[in-house]
Design an enzyme around this catalytic site. Structure first.
Site, mmCIF file in Angstrom:
data_model
loop_
_atom_site.group_PDB
_atom_site.id
_atom_site.type_symbol
_atom_site.label_atom_id
_atom_site.label_comp_id
_atom_site.label_asym_id
_atom_site.label_seq_id
_atom_site.Cartn_x
_atom_site.Cartn_y
_atom_site.Cartn_z
ATOM 1 N N MET A 38 -1.374 20.247 21.593
ATOM 2 C CA MET A 38 -2.023 19.535 23.182
ATOM 3 C C MET A 38 -0.364 19.666 24.296
ATOM 4 O O MET A 38 -0.485 18.107 24.852
ATOM 5 C CB MET A 38 -2.630 18.531 22.789
ATOM 6 C CG MET A 38 -3.924 18.973 21.997
ATOM 7 S SD MET A 38 -5.202 17.729 22.158
ATOM 8 C CE MET A 38 -5.273 16.579 21.179
ATOM 9 N N ALA A 40 3.421 17.688 24.124
ATOM 10 C CA ALA A 40 3.849 16.241 23.367
ATOM 11 C C ALA A 40 4.581 16.321 22.452
ATOM 12 O O ALA A 40 4.638 16.056 21.442
ATOM 13 C CB ALA A 40 3.316 15.372 24.086
ATOM 14 N N LEU A 41 5.473 17.268 22.374
ATOM 15 C CA LEU A 41 5.624 17.932 20.486
ATOM 16 C C LEU A 41 6.906 17.392 20.296
ATOM 17 O O LEU A 41 7.438 16.974 21.274
ATOM 18 C CB LEU A 41 5.863 19.887 21.639
ATOM 19 C CG LEU A 41 5.333 20.405 22.229
ATOM 20 C CD1 LEU A 41 6.025 22.273 21.886
ATOM 21 C CD2 LEU A 41 3.906 21.263 21.105
ATOM 22 N N HIS A 42 6.720 17.846 18.905
ATOM 23 C CA HIS A 42 8.101 17.311 18.504
ATOM 24 C C HIS A 42 8.018 17.887 17.214
ATOM 25 O O HIS A 42 7.815 19.023 17.091
ATOM 26 C CB HIS A 42 7.123 15.297 17.872
ATOM 27 C CG HIS A 42 5.800 15.672 16.919
ATOM 28 N ND1 HIS A 42 5.767 16.559 15.764
ATOM 29 C CD2 HIS A 42 4.640 15.220 17.427
ATOM 30 C CE1 HIS A 42 4.431 16.023 15.336
ATOM 31 N NE2 HIS A 42 3.820 16.196 16.483
ATOM 32 N N GLY A 44 7.268 17.821 13.946
ATOM 33 C CA GLY A 44 6.506 18.826 13.438
ATOM 34 C C GLY A 44 6.244 20.051 14.025
ATOM 35 O O GLY A 44 5.072 20.360 13.400
ATOM 36 N N HIS A 45 5.432 20.252 15.196
ATOM 37 C CA HIS A 45 5.126 20.778 15.680
ATOM 38 C C HIS A 45 6.482 21.809 16.030
ATOM 39 O O HIS A 45 5.828 23.633 15.259
ATOM 40 C CB HIS A 45 4.978 21.123 17.825
ATOM 41 C CG HIS A 45 3.612 19.530 18.302
ATOM 42 N ND1 HIS A 45 3.747 18.398 18.750
ATOM 43 C CD2 HIS A 45 2.261 20.273 17.856
ATOM 44 C CE1 HIS A 45 3.137 18.322 18.245
ATOM 45 N NE2 HIS A 45 1.749 18.928 18.580
ATOM 46 N N GLY A 155 -0.867 21.312 10.798
ATOM 47 C CA GLY A 155 -0.053 21.064 9.893
ATOM 48 C C GLY A 155 -0.866 20.055 9.398
ATOM 49 O O GLY A 155 -2.524 19.850 9.591
ATOM 50 N N SER A 194 2.019 12.974 18.149
ATOM 51 C CA SER A 194 3.056 13.030 19.513
ATOM 52 C C SER A 194 1.877 11.328 20.188
ATOM 53 O O SER A 194 2.907 10.817 21.030
ATOM 54 C CB SER A 194 1.403 13.639 20.598
ATOM 55 O OG SER A 194 1.453 15.404 20.330
HETATM 56 O O1 PAF Z 1 -4.263 19.675 16.846
HETATM 57 C C1 PAF Z 1 -3.916 19.597 17.210
HETATM 58 O O2 PAF Z 1 -3.843 19.264 18.700
HETATM 59 C C2 PAF Z 1 -5.518 19.330 18.781
HETATM 60 O O3 PAF Z 1 -6.148 19.507 17.565
HETATM 61 C C3 PAF Z 1 -5.323 21.412 18.537
HETATM 62 C C4 PAF Z 1 -5.508 22.241 16.913
HETATM 63 C C5 PAF Z 1 -4.562 21.844 19.289
HETATM 64 C C6 PAF Z 1 -7.182 21.547 19.360
HETATM 65 O O4 PAF Z 1 -6.798 21.046 20.325
#
Ligand code: PAF
Length: 288
Positions: A38, A40-42, A44-45, A155, A194
């Site tokens: 979704m 707002a990456l950090h 972990g992503h 994650g 996030s």
């Molecule tokens: O973990 C998330 O960021 C959300 O729940 C996902 C899996 C992208 C679904 O919208």
């Protein structure tokens, strides 16, 4: 220092474009890894992307703040949106395709389908966020149908979400291998999220208490303190810190995520917590 692999990253906005491109790439290039987010990456992503990159020839990420999984409109509105920075970060770790659909693209007509995940909807996150997992299940199913990945990366921080995805894959026969990656933590132990950027400086200082109390509780359980007692002690620790409001703190069986009143075998215990710290809701868990 992270290794930067700046390269071309295709940014696509429609399901049709993604479907066409991934179908062609899967034929030509082999395995396709998918990291739904979704934004707002950090870190972990980024770890999920790195893991996907190391196991597949093509990596697709999506950024979509999914309205269907927010049971609280204020939470949806306040969810951080940092698309430009996110795209740069994804480029830096070698993401090949970024899918950024609009709400209209994902939900051209009002959503009139419900997926009932049974027991999983009634415990922990399910109990506190009614409808949340229905929204997660639907959007992930839609994204799987659009991207058609071979492997999908999630994650461990959202442990119950990984159980939902497992159920989705099993029940709907998705030919997708689920890869669950360890929670990435700040040096002081706070699980990356996030939502952390929404903490005030004072709250941010207090936030590592979540991991500290969880770790203490885990050690107490491993020393054979009865589950009820260990949980009560941990709850009392949170209660001593007035900034926190605990929603749940539970020992769960990793197989079902239902409450466990005794310690299970090694690897089958999940100590899960959700707290509110000021206006921010944070979750964390330890599996042991
Ligand atoms: O973990 C998330 O960021 C959300 O729940 C996902 C899996 C992208 C679904 O919208």
């Amino acid at each position: 220092m992270p290794k930067f692999v700046y390269q071309l990253m295709e940014v696509l906005y429609t399901a049709l474009e993604v479907r066409n491109l991934t179908a062609r790439l899967k034929n030509e290039a082999g395995r396709l890894g998918f990291v739904p987010t979704m934004g707002a990456l950090h870190e972990g992503h980024l770890e999920l992307v790195r893991q996907a990159k190391s196991e597949n020839s093509v990596v697709v990420c999506s950024i979509f703040v999914n309205p269907a999984q927010f049971n609280n409109p204020e939470d949806l509105e306040r969810y951080p949106r940092t698309l430009e920075k996110d795209s740069e970060l994804l480029r830096s770790v070698g993401c090949d395709i970024l899918f950024v659909p609009s709400v209209m693209e994902m939900y051209p007509s009002p959503l009139d389908l419900r997926i009932d995940f049974g027991m999983l909807e009634t415990v922990m996150e399910g109990a506190f966020r009614p409808g949340h997992f229905n929204g997660v299940g639907i959007v992930v199913a839609k994204l799987f149908n659009i991207v058609q990945p071979d492997r999908a990366y999630f994650g461990q921080k959202d442990l119950q979400q990984t159980a939902i995805i497992k159920s989705l894959i099993r029940n709907l026969s998705y030919p997708v291998e689920l890869r669950i990656c360890p929670t990435v933590r700040e040096p002081d132990g706070l699980a990356m999220s996030s939502r952390n950027v929404r903490l005030t400086p004072e709250e941010r200082k207090l936030a590592p208490e979540i991991y500290r109390i969880l770790t203490e509780c885990k050690m107490s359980l491993q020393k054979n303190t009865p589950v009820k007692q260990a949980i009560e002690d941990a709850l009392a620790e949170f209660a001593r810190l007035p900034a926190f409001r605990t929603e749940y703190l539970e020992l769960a069986d990793t197989a079902t995520l239902t409450p466990a009143d005794t310690l299970r075998a090694e690897g089958n215990n999940a100590l899960c917590v959700a707290v509110r710290l000021g206006k921010v809701r944070l979750i964390d868990n330890l599996v042991f």
